[in-house]
Write a protein that holds these residues in place. Structure first.
Motif, PDB file in Angstrom:
ATOM      1  N   SER A  41      26.848  42.162  26.843  1.00 36.83           N
ATOM      2  CA  SER A  41      28.032  41.316  26.903  1.00 36.83           C
ATOM      3  C   SER A  41      29.282  42.193  26.882  1.00 36.83           C
ATOM      4  N   SER A  42      30.428  41.556  27.118  1.00 34.85           N
ATOM      5  CA  SER A  42      31.677  42.314  27.076  1.00 34.85           C
ATOM      6  C   SER A  42      32.011  42.719  25.639  1.00 34.85           C
ATOM      7  N   LEU A  43      31.593  41.927  24.666  1.00 32.69           N
ATOM      8  CA  LEU A  43      31.799  42.293  23.264  1.00 32.69           C
ATOM      9  C   LEU A  43      31.015  43.550  22.916  1.00 32.69           C
ATOM     10  N   GLU A  44      29.783  43.632  23.374  1.00 26.94           N
ATOM     11  CA  GLU A  44      28.979  44.832  23.143  1.00 26.94           C
ATOM     12  C   GLU A  44      29.579  46.036  23.860  1.00 26.94           C
ATOM     13  N   ALA A  45      30.127  45.826  25.051  1.00 27.15           N
ATOM     14  CA  ALA A  45      30.778  46.914  25.785  1.00 27.15           C
ATOM     15  C   ALA A  45      32.012  47.412  25.021  1.00 27.15           C
ATOM     16  N   ALA A  46      32.796  46.482  24.477  1.00 23.87           N
ATOM     17  CA  ALA A  46      33.977  46.865  23.700  1.00 23.87           C
ATOM     18  C   ALA A  46      33.566  47.654  22.458  1.00 23.87           C
ATOM     19  N   ARG A  47      32.505  47.236  21.797  1.00 25.45           N
ATOM     20  CA  ARG A  47      32.028  47.970  20.620  1.00 25.45           C
ATOM     21  C   ARG A  47      31.517  49.360  20.999  1.00 25.45           C
ATOM     22  N   GLY A  48      30.842  49.465  22.134  1.00 25.19           N
ATOM     23  CA  GLY A  48      30.384  50.769  22.597  1.00 25.19           C
ATOM     24  C   GLY A  48      31.533  51.696  22.925  1.00 25.19           C
ATOM     25  N   LEU A  49      32.563  51.151  23.555  1.00 27.04           N
ATOM     26  CA  LEU A  49      33.753  51.955  23.854  1.00 27.04           C
ATOM     27  C   LEU A  49      34.467  52.378  22.576  1.00 27.04           C
ATOM     28  N   GLN A  50      34.491  51.501  21.579  1.00 27.65           N
ATOM     29  CA  GLN A  50      35.131  51.858  20.311  1.00 27.65           C
ATOM     30  C   GLN A  50      34.413  53.026  19.650  1.00 27.65           C
ATOM     31  N   ARG A  51      33.079  53.070  19.768  1.00 25.95           N
ATOM     32  CA  ARG A  51      32.328  54.204  19.224  1.00 25.95           C
ATOM     33  C   ARG A  51      32.647  55.487  19.983  1.00 25.95           C
ATOM     34  N   CYS A  52      32.907  55.385  21.276  1.00 25.14           N
ATOM     35  CA  CYS A  52      33.249  56.568  22.082  1.00 25.14           C
ATOM     36  C   CYS A  52      34.682  57.031  21.849  1.00 25.14           C
ATOM     37  N   PHE A  53      35.548  56.105  21.485  1.00 22.60           N
ATOM     38  CA  PHE A  53      36.966  56.410  21.250  1.00 22.60           C
ATOM     39  C   PHE A  53      37.347  55.977  19.831  1.00 22.60           C
ATOM     40  N   PRO A  54      36.880  56.690  18.806  1.00 22.20           N
ATOM     41  CA  PRO A  54      37.120  56.239  17.423  1.00 22.20           C
ATOM     42  C   PRO A  54      38.576  56.294  16.976  1.00 22.20           C
ATOM     43  N   HIS A  55      39.411  57.074  17.627  1.00 28.67           N
ATOM     44  CA  HIS A  55      40.815  57.204  17.225  1.00 28.67           C
ATOM     45  C   HIS A  55      41.742  56.362  18.092  1.00 28.67           C
ATOM     46  N   HIS A  56      41.161  55.440  18.862  1.00 27.20           N
ATOM     47  CA  HIS A  56      41.934  54.559  19.735  1.00 27.20           C
ATOM     48  C   HIS A  56      41.634  53.104  19.395  1.00 27.20           C
ATOM     49  N   VAL A  57      42.383  52.199  20.007  1.00 25.01           N
ATOM     50  CA  VAL A  57      42.156  50.768  19.856  1.00 25.01           C
ATOM     51  C   VAL A  57      41.507  50.263  21.134  1.00 25.01           C
ATOM     52  N   VAL A  58      40.406  49.532  20.991  1.00 27.67           N
ATOM     53  CA  VAL A  58      39.718  48.941  22.138  1.00 27.67           C
ATOM     54  C   VAL A  58      39.856  47.432  22.008  1.00 27.67           C
ATOM     55  N   TYR A  59      40.339  46.777  23.067  1.00 23.44           N
ATOM     56  CA  TYR A  59      40.535  45.340  23.011  1.00 23.44           C
ATOM     57  C   TYR A  59      40.318  44.731  24.393  1.00 23.44           C
ATOM     58  N   GLU A  60      39.991  43.435  24.392  1.00 21.95           N
ATOM     59  CA  GLU A  60      39.808  42.705  25.643  1.00 21.95           C
ATOM     60  C   GLU A  60      41.123  42.040  26.010  1.00 21.95           C
ATOM     61  N   ARG A  61      41.488  42.170  27.267  1.00 25.37           N
ATOM     62  CA  ARG A  61      42.705  41.543  27.770  1.00 25.37           C
ATOM     63  C   ARG A  61      42.344  40.872  29.084  1.00 25.37           C
ATOM     64  N   GLY A  62      42.205  39.566  29.035  1.00 24.92           N
ATOM     65  CA  GLY A  62      41.749  38.835  30.217  1.00 24.92           C
ATOM     66  C   GLY A  62      40.315  39.202  30.511  1.00 24.92           C
ATOM     67  N   ASP A  63      40.057  39.621  31.744  1.00 24.94           N
ATOM     68  CA  ASP A  63      38.694  40.012  32.123  1.00 24.94           C
ATOM     69  C   ASP A  63      38.485  41.518  32.019  1.00 24.94           C
ATOM     70  N   ARG A  64      39.387  42.219  31.366  1.00 29.66           N
ATOM     71  CA  ARG A  64      39.294  43.683  31.254  1.00 29.66           C
ATOM     72  C   ARG A  64      39.165  44.129  29.808  1.00 29.66           C
ATOM     73  N   ILE A  65      38.631  45.328  29.641  1.00 31.52           N
ATOM     74  CA  ILE A  65      38.534  45.960  28.334  1.00 31.52           C
ATOM     75  C   ILE A  65      39.404  47.210  28.394  1.00 31.52           C
TER      76      ILE A  65
END
Length: 69
Positions: free
Chosen positions: A27-51
């Protein structure tokens, strides 16, 4: 689903981008969580249909991903 980088700066290495684009997420939620693990010093968020991956104050978008099926 997979994610594809559609925008952002060129600060991410090409091989890191390819590796992220090859991962299959449920899911897109799982993708956002995966990106957050790759970028721990950044903010990962969904905006419309994009992450988006941005610096902490969201003044600069490092990478913009779009989910694809």
């Amino acid at each position: 689903m997979r994610i594809v980088q559609v925008g952002g700066s060129r600060l991410m290495a090409e091989d890191a981008r390819r590796r992220l684009e090859s991962i299959v997420f449920r899911s897109s939620l799982e993708a956002a969580r995966g990106l957050q693990r790759c970028f721990p010093h950044h903010v990962v968020y969904e905006r419309g249909d994009r992450i988006q991956v941005a610096v902490r104050d969201r003044s600069f978008v490092v990478a913009d991903f779009k989910p694809v099926l």
